[in-house]
Design an enzyme around this catalytic site. Sequence first.
Site, PDB file in Angstrom:
ATOM      1  N   LYS A  82       0.840  -1.209   0.000  1.00 11.35           N
ATOM      2  CA  LYS A  82       0.000   0.000   0.000  1.00 11.35           C
ATOM      3  C   LYS A  82       0.874   1.257   0.000  1.00 11.35           C
ATOM      4  CE  LYS A  82      -1.562   1.752   3.989  1.00 11.35           C
ATOM      5  NZ  LYS A  82      -1.317   3.194   4.168  1.00 11.35           N
ATOM      6  N   ASN A  83       1.892   1.276   0.860  1.00  4.84           N
ATOM      7  CA  ASN A  83       2.692   2.501   0.997  1.00  4.84           C
ATOM      8  C   ASN A  83       3.626   2.747  -0.185  1.00  4.84           C
ATOM      9  OD1 ASN A  83       1.431   3.045   3.350  1.00  4.84           O
ATOM     10  ND2 ASN A  83       3.202   2.703   4.692  1.00  4.84           N
TER      11      ASN A  83
ATOM     12  N   CYS B 107      -4.620  13.319  13.696  1.00  5.29           N
ATOM     13  CA  CYS B 107      -4.533  11.896  13.356  1.00  5.29           C
ATOM     14  C   CYS B 107      -4.406  11.118  14.651  1.00  5.29           C
ATOM     15  CB  CYS B 107      -3.304  11.686  12.479  1.00  5.29           C
ATOM     16  SG  CYS B 107      -2.886   9.985  12.199  1.00  5.29           S
TER      17      CYS B 107
ATOM     18  N   ARG C 282       1.419  14.606  13.272  1.00  7.87           N
ATOM     19  CA  ARG C 282       1.781  14.404  11.867  1.00  7.87           C
ATOM     20  C   ARG C 282       1.728  15.686  11.023  1.00  7.87           C
ATOM     21  NH1 ARG C 282      -0.463   8.686   9.846  1.00  7.87           N
ATOM     22  NH2 ARG C 282       1.350   8.816   8.518  1.00  7.87           N
TER      23      ARG C 282
ATOM     24  N   ASP D  48       5.554   0.872  11.788  1.00  2.00           N
ATOM     25  CA  ASP D  48       4.332   0.192  11.328  1.00  2.00           C
ATOM     26  C   ASP D  48       4.266  -1.269  11.785  1.00  2.00           C
ATOM     27  OD1 ASP D  48       3.456   2.479  10.172  1.00  2.00           O
ATOM     28  OD2 ASP D  48       3.759   1.881   8.101  1.00  2.00           O
TER      29      ASP D  48
ATOM     30  N   ARG E  97      -8.363  -0.191   5.249  1.00  2.31           N
ATOM     31  CA  ARG E  97      -7.569   0.825   4.538  1.00  2.31           C
ATOM     32  C   ARG E  97      -6.267   0.223   4.014  1.00  2.31           C
ATOM     33  NH1 ARG E  97      -5.965   5.529   7.912  1.00  2.31           N
ATOM     34  NH2 ARG E  97      -4.733   5.691   6.037  1.00  2.31           N
TER      35      ARG E  97
HETATM   36  C1  UD1 Z   1       4.779   7.074   6.220  1.00  2.00           C
HETATM   37  C2  UD1 Z   1       3.910   5.845   6.089  1.00  2.00           C
HETATM   38  C3  UD1 Z   1       3.451   5.372   7.452  1.00  2.00           C
HETATM   39  C4  UD1 Z   1       4.647   5.164   8.372  1.00  2.00           C
HETATM   40  C5  UD1 Z   1       5.527   6.410   8.395  1.00  2.00           C
HETATM   41  C6  UD1 Z   1       6.823   6.208   9.153  1.00  2.00           C
HETATM   42  C7  UD1 Z   1       2.856   6.113   3.935  1.00  2.00           C
HETATM   43  C8  UD1 Z   1       1.610   6.402   3.177  1.00  2.00           C
HETATM   44  N1  UD1 Z   1       2.759   6.183   5.268  1.00  2.00           N
HETATM   45  O1  UD1 Z   1       3.967   8.112   6.806  1.00  2.00           O
HETATM   46  O2  UD1 Z   1       2.758   4.147   7.279  1.00  2.00           O
HETATM   47  O3  UD1 Z   1       4.190   4.918   9.684  1.00  2.00           O
HETATM   48  O4  UD1 Z   1       5.888   6.796   7.049  1.00  2.00           O
HETATM   49  O5  UD1 Z   1       7.544   5.145   8.625  1.00  2.00           O
HETATM   50  O6  UD1 Z   1       3.881   5.791   3.362  1.00  2.00           O
HETATM   51  N2  UD1 Z   1       7.185  14.936  10.260  1.00  2.00           N
HETATM   52  C9  UD1 Z   1       7.263  16.289  10.537  1.00  2.00           C
HETATM   53  N3  UD1 Z   1       7.015  17.172   9.522  1.00  2.00           N
HETATM   54  C10 UD1 Z   1       6.715  16.784   8.256  1.00  2.00           C
HETATM   55  C11 UD1 Z   1       6.640  15.401   7.977  1.00  2.00           C
HETATM   56  C12 UD1 Z   1       6.869  14.495   8.997  1.00  2.00           C
HETATM   57  O7  UD1 Z   1       7.541  16.681  11.668  1.00  2.00           O
HETATM   58  O8  UD1 Z   1       6.513  17.657   7.383  1.00  2.00           O
HETATM   59  C13 UD1 Z   1       7.434  13.958  11.331  1.00  2.00           C
HETATM   60  C14 UD1 Z   1       6.190  13.101  11.668  1.00  2.00           C
HETATM   61  O9  UD1 Z   1       5.339  13.738  12.584  1.00  2.00           O
HETATM   62  C15 UD1 Z   1       6.835  11.846  12.232  1.00  2.00           C
HETATM   63  C16 UD1 Z   1       8.109  11.698  11.392  1.00  2.00           C
HETATM   64  O10 UD1 Z   1       8.375  12.998  10.854  1.00  2.00           O
HETATM   65  O11 UD1 Z   1       7.190  12.025  13.568  1.00  2.00           O
HETATM   66  C17 UD1 Z   1       8.017  10.705  10.268  1.00  2.00           C
HETATM   67  O12 UD1 Z   1       6.851  10.982   9.498  1.00  2.00           O
HETATM   68  P1  UD1 Z   1       6.755  10.610   7.952  1.00  2.00           P
HETATM   69  O13 UD1 Z   1       7.934   9.788   7.556  1.00  2.00           O
HETATM   70  O14 UD1 Z   1       6.509  11.869   7.183  1.00  2.00           O
HETATM   71  O15 UD1 Z   1       5.451   9.715   7.921  1.00  2.00           O
HETATM   72  P2  UD1 Z   1       4.446   9.612   6.731  1.00  2.00           P
HETATM   73  O16 UD1 Z   1       5.186   9.837   5.459  1.00  2.00           O
HETATM   74  O17 UD1 Z   1       3.243  10.449   7.008  1.00  2.00           O
END
Ligand code: UD1
Length: 420
Positions: A22-23, A116, A121, A307, A399
């Site tokens: 999915k990811n 969330c 996030r 995850d 999902r």
């Molecule tokens: C993706 C995955 C999710 C997984 C996560 C971490 C998808 C669709 N989802 O989520 O399943 O749990 O990676 O492996 O691929 N952060 C910030 N600012 C930002 C972006 C992120 O502070 O602009 C922080 C987040 O709050 C979190 C960390 O960075 O603490 C990692 O988040 P991120 O890698 O962005 O997660 P997702 O891409 O949303």
Amino acid sequence: MDYLQIKGVKSLNGTIEISGAKNASLPLIAMTILAKNSVHIKNLPDVVDIKTLLKLLTNLGASCNFHDDKVVVDTSTITETKATYDIVKTMRASILVLGPILARFGHCEVSLPGGCAIGQRPIDLHLKALEQMGANIKIKSGYIEATAPNGLKGCNINFDKITVTGTANIVMAAALACGNTTITNAAREPEVVQMCEILNANGVKIEGIGTAILTVHGTDGKCIDIKEFSVIPDRIEAGTYLCAGAITHSELTLSNVEPKHLVAVLAKLEEMGSSFTITDDTITIHPSKKIKPVKIVTQEYPAFPTDMQAQFLALATQADGVSIIEERLFENRFMHVSELQRMGADISLNGNIATVSGKNSLSGTDVMATDLRASSALVLAALVADGETDIHRIYHLDRGYDNLEGKLKNVGAKIQRLKE
Ligand code: UD1
């Protein structure tokens, strides 16, 4: 609303075929916005998040034809550039359209994803990077309004934190930008790697694929031709079924899997007593009679994935001794703990550290799924609980898990989907 009813079993036995990730599928579908041709994608999982993203693209004017595990996406007919709240609120990964739409059309509006269950996030790093590339970004009435009338410009971007969808978003934006973009502290998850490899094979040169420093050579606004490709196997789905084998002390074989993506997960299962037979695309788990306790810290790839945290927490309830599980990525990702406690788990929480004192006898009861991976932890616990467990709110599970009850039923689980 659907719920799952699971009766505890003695053991499982057989083979589970792993679906596409999915990811990986989500950023790859968003990537079709960069294409001038109709893009054929194979090995997609049949899960709600994929349908949500295809609906979003359809709302923008794209045509999406999804059959079995294949989709053909034609984004040449896109006329709209606004991702509205009704879709974004159901799936945060909708933010993945921001980079490619802005790069292709010079403007894009995406509803802010909002809160969330697993933590705040934020998406500040996505926005800051796009601003560095010359985008003008305003937040107005709950929407991100991004414009770049003269196109995006390549630059040097340093992510303060590693972000998976942030890296994918900026790679896609950089693919159509003018000049080179170097991203430092980039995510190295296999899902990001696959997207970079596909772009690299289809006219966007990318250096450093699989490392923390990526350099993307932009096409200066020219859309690309993307040849047919197949999505990588879902390493989190695979990890979940390996935990099902370990927790029920059952020999299970996974097919269509990529063992290289599961090194950290396999290492922890080995520490807990399991052994494996591994081929190029199968893994058979040989579980131990006694499960040993474990120490886990979730981190970015290639370390142990957040995850898989919930599933290992469920597994740790069946280990003889004290396990310690530290969540480093999401501040609130322990919602499953209180549900597992209701089933009889001995777990204490101190900030982002869970201490599990096993072995616990679990008993079936009504529990509530709170997020996608938390739901699968409840399924694992229910497999070994005494009696019947009803797991409510399984729309979270739908999902991201392709036919979970069918796959588990095939290997002997007593599981059925019922209506409330
Ligand atoms: C993706 C995955 C999710 C997984 C996560 C971490 C998808 C669709 N989802 O989520 O399943 O749990 O990676 O492996 O691929 N952060 C910030 N600012 C930002 C972006 C992120 O502070 O602009 C922080 C987040 O709050 C979190 C960390 O960075 O603490 C990692 O988040 P991120 O890698 O962005 O997660 P997702 O891409 O949303």
